[in-house]
Design a protein around this motif. Sequence first.
Motif, PDB file in Angstrom:
ATOM      1  N   TRP A  40      51.634  97.892  85.391  1.00  7.23           N
ATOM      2  CA  TRP A  40      53.085  98.008  85.547  1.00  7.23           C
ATOM      3  C   TRP A  40      53.773  97.725  84.216  1.00  7.23           C
ATOM      4  CZ3 TRP A  40      55.298  98.729  90.579  1.00  7.23           C
ATOM      5  CH2 TRP A  40      54.343  98.748  91.626  1.00  7.23           C
ATOM      6  N   TRP A  41      54.954  98.351  84.037  1.00  4.54           N
ATOM      7  CA  TRP A  41      55.732  98.063  82.838  1.00  4.54           C
ATOM      8  C   TRP A  41      57.216  98.122  83.177  1.00  4.54           C
ATOM      9  CZ3 TRP A  41      57.292 102.212  78.846  1.00  4.54           C
ATOM     10  CH2 TRP A  41      57.526 103.440  79.472  1.00  4.54           C
ATOM     11  N   THR A  42      58.031  97.517  82.304  1.00  5.55           N
ATOM     12  CA  THR A  42      59.476  97.542  82.481  1.00  5.55           C
ATOM     13  C   THR A  42      60.008  98.816  81.842  1.00  5.55           C
ATOM     14  OG1 THR A  42      59.575  95.122  82.369  1.00  5.55           O
ATOM     15  CG2 THR A  42      61.643  96.330  82.086  1.00  5.55           C
ATOM     16  N   HIS A  43      60.553  99.689  82.686  1.00  3.72           N
ATOM     17  CA  HIS A  43      61.068 100.972  82.193  1.00  3.72           C
ATOM     18  C   HIS A  43      62.452 101.200  82.784  1.00  3.72           C
ATOM     19  CE1 HIS A  43      61.035 104.999  80.628  1.00  3.72           C
ATOM     20  NE2 HIS A  43      61.129 105.550  81.839  1.00  3.72           N
ATOM     21  N   LYS A  44      63.433 101.313  81.926  1.00  2.00           N
ATOM     22  CA  LYS A  44      64.827 101.497  82.339  1.00  2.00           C
ATOM     23  C   LYS A  44      65.262 100.395  83.301  1.00  2.00           C
ATOM     24  CE  LYS A  44      64.782 106.509  81.681  1.00  2.00           C
ATOM     25  NZ  LYS A  44      65.017 107.853  82.306  1.00  2.00           N
ATOM     26  N   GLY A  45      64.832  99.183  82.974  1.00  2.00           N
ATOM     27  CA  GLY A  45      65.248  98.018  83.747  1.00  2.00           C
ATOM     28  C   GLY A  45      64.490  97.788  85.035  1.00  2.00           C
ATOM     29  N   LYS A  46      63.479  98.620  85.332  1.00  2.00           N
ATOM     30  CA  LYS A  46      62.709  98.471  86.564  1.00  2.00           C
ATOM     31  C   LYS A  46      61.222  98.318  86.266  1.00  2.00           C
ATOM     32  CE  LYS A  46      65.843 101.270  89.429  1.00  2.00           C
ATOM     33  NZ  LYS A  46      65.932 102.458  90.335  1.00  2.00           N
ATOM     34  N   GLN A  47      60.542  97.599  87.136  1.00  2.00           N
ATOM     35  CA  GLN A  47      59.092  97.483  87.027  1.00  2.00           C
ATOM     36  C   GLN A  47      58.459  98.656  87.780  1.00  2.00           C
ATOM     37  OE1 GLN A  47      58.540  95.211  84.360  1.00  2.00           O
ATOM     38  NE2 GLN A  47      56.710  94.826  85.554  1.00  2.00           N
ATOM     39  N   VAL A  48      57.798  99.544  87.065  1.00  2.00           N
ATOM     40  CA  VAL A  48      57.162 100.718  87.660  1.00  2.00           C
ATOM     41  C   VAL A  48      55.727 100.832  87.159  1.00  2.00           C
ATOM     42  CG1 VAL A  48      59.327 101.979  87.936  1.00  2.00           C
ATOM     43  CG2 VAL A  48      58.041 102.196  85.808  1.00  2.00           C
ATOM     44  N   ARG A  49      54.934 101.627  87.856  1.00  2.00           N
ATOM     45  CA  ARG A  49      53.540 101.805  87.454  1.00  2.00           C
ATOM     46  C   ARG A  49      53.466 102.584  86.149  1.00  2.00           C
ATOM     47  NH1 ARG A  49      50.556 100.316  92.141  1.00  2.00           N
ATOM     48  NH2 ARG A  49      51.737 100.708  94.054  1.00  2.00           N
ATOM     49  N   LEU A  50      52.541 102.164  85.299  1.00  2.00           N
ATOM     50  CA  LEU A  50      52.286 102.860  84.037  1.00  2.00           C
ATOM     51  C   LEU A  50      50.876 103.422  84.098  1.00  2.00           C
ATOM     52  CD1 LEU A  50      52.910 103.618  81.092  1.00  2.00           C
ATOM     53  CD2 LEU A  50      52.126 101.342  80.419  1.00  2.00           C
ATOM     54  N   ARG A  51      50.760 104.740  84.030  1.00  2.00           N
ATOM     55  CA  ARG A  51      49.452 105.388  84.156  1.00  2.00           C
ATOM     56  C   ARG A  51      48.952 105.970  82.830  1.00  2.00           C
ATOM     57  NH1 ARG A  51      48.781 105.622  89.783  1.00  2.00           N
ATOM     58  NH2 ARG A  51      50.736 105.783  90.935  1.00  2.00           N
ATOM     59  N   LYS A  52      49.836 106.167  81.860  1.00  2.00           N
ATOM     60  CA  LYS A  52      49.453 106.769  80.588  1.00  2.00           C
ATOM     61  C   LYS A  52      48.921 105.716  79.623  1.00  2.00           C
ATOM     62  CE  LYS A  52      52.678 110.652  80.905  1.00  2.00           C
ATOM     63  NZ  LYS A  52      53.801 111.372  80.245  1.00  2.00           N
ATOM     64  N   ALA A  53      47.607 105.757  79.417  1.00  2.00           N
ATOM     65  CA  ALA A  53      46.953 104.738  78.582  1.00  2.00           C
ATOM     66  C   ALA A  53      47.450 104.763  77.141  1.00  2.00           C
ATOM     67  CB  ALA A  53      45.438 104.928  78.616  1.00  2.00           C
ATOM     68  N   LYS A  54      47.799 105.944  76.629  1.00  2.00           N
ATOM     69  CA  LYS A  54      48.197 106.090  75.233  1.00  2.00           C
ATOM     70  C   LYS A  54      49.703 105.936  75.015  1.00  2.00           C
ATOM     71  CE  LYS A  54      44.097 106.956  73.545  1.00  2.00           C
ATOM     72  NZ  LYS A  54      43.467 106.060  72.550  1.00  2.00           N
ATOM     73  N   ARG A  55      50.417 105.496  76.029  1.00  2.00           N
ATOM     74  CA  ARG A  55      51.862 105.319  75.901  1.00  2.00           C
ATOM     75  C   ARG A  55      52.169 104.242  74.861  1.00  2.00           C
ATOM     76  NH1 ARG A  55      56.486 107.742  78.011  1.00  2.00           N
ATOM     77  NH2 ARG A  55      55.558 107.795  80.113  1.00  2.00           N
ATOM     78  N   GLU A  56      53.066 104.544  73.943  1.00  2.00           N
ATOM     79  CA  GLU A  56      53.498 103.553  72.962  1.00  2.00           C
ATOM     80  C   GLU A  56      54.525 102.634  73.610  1.00  2.00           C
ATOM     81  OE1 GLU A  56      54.858 104.948  69.209  1.00  2.00           O
ATOM     82  OE2 GLU A  56      52.829 105.308  68.475  1.00  2.00           O
ATOM     83  N   ILE A  57      54.257 101.354  73.535  1.00  2.00           N
ATOM     84  CA  ILE A  57      55.114 100.359  74.164  1.00  2.00           C
ATOM     85  C   ILE A  57      55.900  99.629  73.085  1.00  2.00           C
ATOM     86  CG2 ILE A  57      55.189  98.354  75.684  1.00  2.00           C
ATOM     87  CD1 ILE A  57      54.119 100.890  76.998  1.00  2.00           C
ATOM     88  N   ARG A  58      57.203  99.593  73.227  1.00  2.00           N
ATOM     89  CA  ARG A  58      58.051  98.947  72.236  1.00  2.00           C
ATOM     90  C   ARG A  58      58.000  97.434  72.351  1.00  2.00           C
ATOM     91  NH1 ARG A  58      63.685 102.499  72.468  1.00  2.00           N
ATOM     92  NH2 ARG A  58      62.790 104.501  71.750  1.00  2.00           N
ATOM     93  N   ALA A  59      58.275  96.786  71.232  1.00  2.00           N
ATOM     94  CA  ALA A  59      58.321  95.320  71.200  1.00  2.00           C
ATOM     95  C   ALA A  59      59.338  94.815  72.220  1.00  2.00           C
ATOM     96  CB  ALA A  59      58.685  94.847  69.803  1.00  2.00           C
ATOM     97  N   GLY A  60      58.965  93.747  72.931  1.00  2.00           N
ATOM     98  CA  GLY A  60      59.853  93.163  73.929  1.00  2.00           C
ATOM     99  C   GLY A  60      59.647  93.700  75.334  1.00  2.00           C
ATOM    100  N   THR A  61      58.770  94.719  75.470  1.00  2.00           N
ATOM    101  CA  THR A  61      58.503  95.298  76.792  1.00  2.00           C
ATOM    102  C   THR A  61      57.482  94.460  77.549  1.00  2.00           C
ATOM    103  OG1 THR A  61      58.955  97.536  75.973  1.00  2.00           O
ATOM    104  CG2 THR A  61      57.724  97.347  78.034  1.00  2.00           C
ATOM    105  N   ARG A  62      57.717  94.262  78.821  1.00  2.00           N
ATOM    106  CA  ARG A  62      56.787  93.496  79.661  1.00  2.00           C
ATOM    107  C   ARG A  62      55.720  94.420  80.232  1.00  2.00           C
ATOM    108  NH1 ARG A  62      58.305  90.371  85.311  1.00  2.00           N
ATOM    109  NH2 ARG A  62      56.376  89.144  85.548  1.00  2.00           N
ATOM    110  N   LEU A  63      54.467  94.019  80.117  1.00  2.00           N
ATOM    111  CA  LEU A  63      53.332  94.734  80.695  1.00  2.00           C
ATOM    112  C   LEU A  63      52.617  93.812  81.673  1.00  2.00           C
ATOM    113  CD1 LEU A  63      51.480  96.610  77.784  1.00  2.00           C
ATOM    114  CD2 LEU A  63      52.748  97.633  79.675  1.00  2.00           C
ATOM    115  N   GLN A  64      52.170  94.374  82.815  1.00  2.00           N
ATOM    116  CA  GLN A  64      51.397  93.608  83.780  1.00  2.00           C
ATOM    117  C   GLN A  64      50.169  94.408  84.210  1.00  2.00           C
ATOM    118  OE1 GLN A  64      54.999  92.944  86.385  1.00  2.00           O
ATOM    119  NE2 GLN A  64      54.015  90.956  86.680  1.00  2.00           N
ATOM    120  N   LEU A  65      49.064  93.730  84.350  1.00  2.00           N
ATOM    121  CA  LEU A  65      47.839  94.351  84.836  1.00  2.00           C
ATOM    122  C   LEU A  65      47.295  93.510  85.976  1.00  2.00           C
ATOM    123  CD1 LEU A  65      45.490  96.431  84.536  1.00  2.00           C
ATOM    124  CD2 LEU A  65      44.381  94.765  83.029  1.00  2.00           C
ATOM    125  N   PHE A  66      47.040  94.159  87.111  1.00  2.00           N
ATOM    126  CA  PHE A  66      46.453  93.487  88.272  1.00  2.00           C
ATOM    127  C   PHE A  66      45.079  94.116  88.495  1.00  2.00           C
ATOM    128  CE2 PHE A  66      51.037  93.204  88.626  1.00  2.00           C
ATOM    129  CZ  PHE A  66      51.229  91.857  88.920  1.00  2.00           C
TER     130      PHE A  66
END
Length: 273
Positions: A40-66
């Motif tokens: 999961w990642w914070t995208h546009k203010g919401k926690q949504v699933r992130l499926r793209k492994a190569k997605r560039e994540i900006r500094a300050g973004t929250r990432l979660q892995l379960f």
Amino acid sequence: MRTSIDLTVEHTEVAVDALSEASGLPKQRIKDAMNKGACWWTHKGKQVRLRKAKREIRAGTRLQLFYDDAVLGRKPGKAECLEDRGRYSVWFKPHGMLAQGSQWGDHCSLLRTAEIQLRRDCFLIHRLDADAAGLMLIAHDPKAASALSQCFAGRTITKDYQARVRGLLVVQDRVVDTPIDGKSAISRMTTIQVEEADETSLLAVNIETGRKHQIRKHLAGMGHPIVGDRLYGKPAPVPLQLLAYRLEFDCPLARERIRICLPERLNSLASPE
């Protein structure tokens, strides 16, 4: 192995790299977990699933892995699209399949199966117990989801089930109104067939309310738990013998009366031979 990772990225980096470093897991296993909906990642203010492994994540973004080996190792059941009506579709959900996933993954859920097969947005309209099987509707745009959800919430949809229970039970339009969790709950039951050989009965059940485990609790309370009910009855070598087999409602999208019945070939509660 079961672990969860919650991190805030300090500098722009690729998602799979950040999660692999934080968890110590190989990148390939991280990619598999992401594809199966465990990241999961914070995208546009919401926690949504992130499926793209190569997605560039900006500094300050929250990432979660379960990450859970057991969950990720499960194989999805064989759901079937029975009708594609454009703005919504009709599905058969098999026993054991979740309607939607959890934070630990969604690859074994009906919602994700529909997204993959139909290649379009999917929205859950209603729920069906994971242990049960039968008909479910899935919407394909937000307005359709809202309109159809209101039909379920407003109790304007006729929901008919079949249940095979333990014991010989003969009833005709029996109303069971025992409250569940302090809330009104109404079920109507009629016997379809009694099987003296294995001492079971097949019932038609209509519910006016949709409380959690309503049919299971009402039947267990009558002394006739559903065959295969591990929570309110006894374990059995078959899955929970509860099937959602008919839906009928005034469709707010098509402006017509819709009646959907499960094909006989998918009726797993057919009389034993």
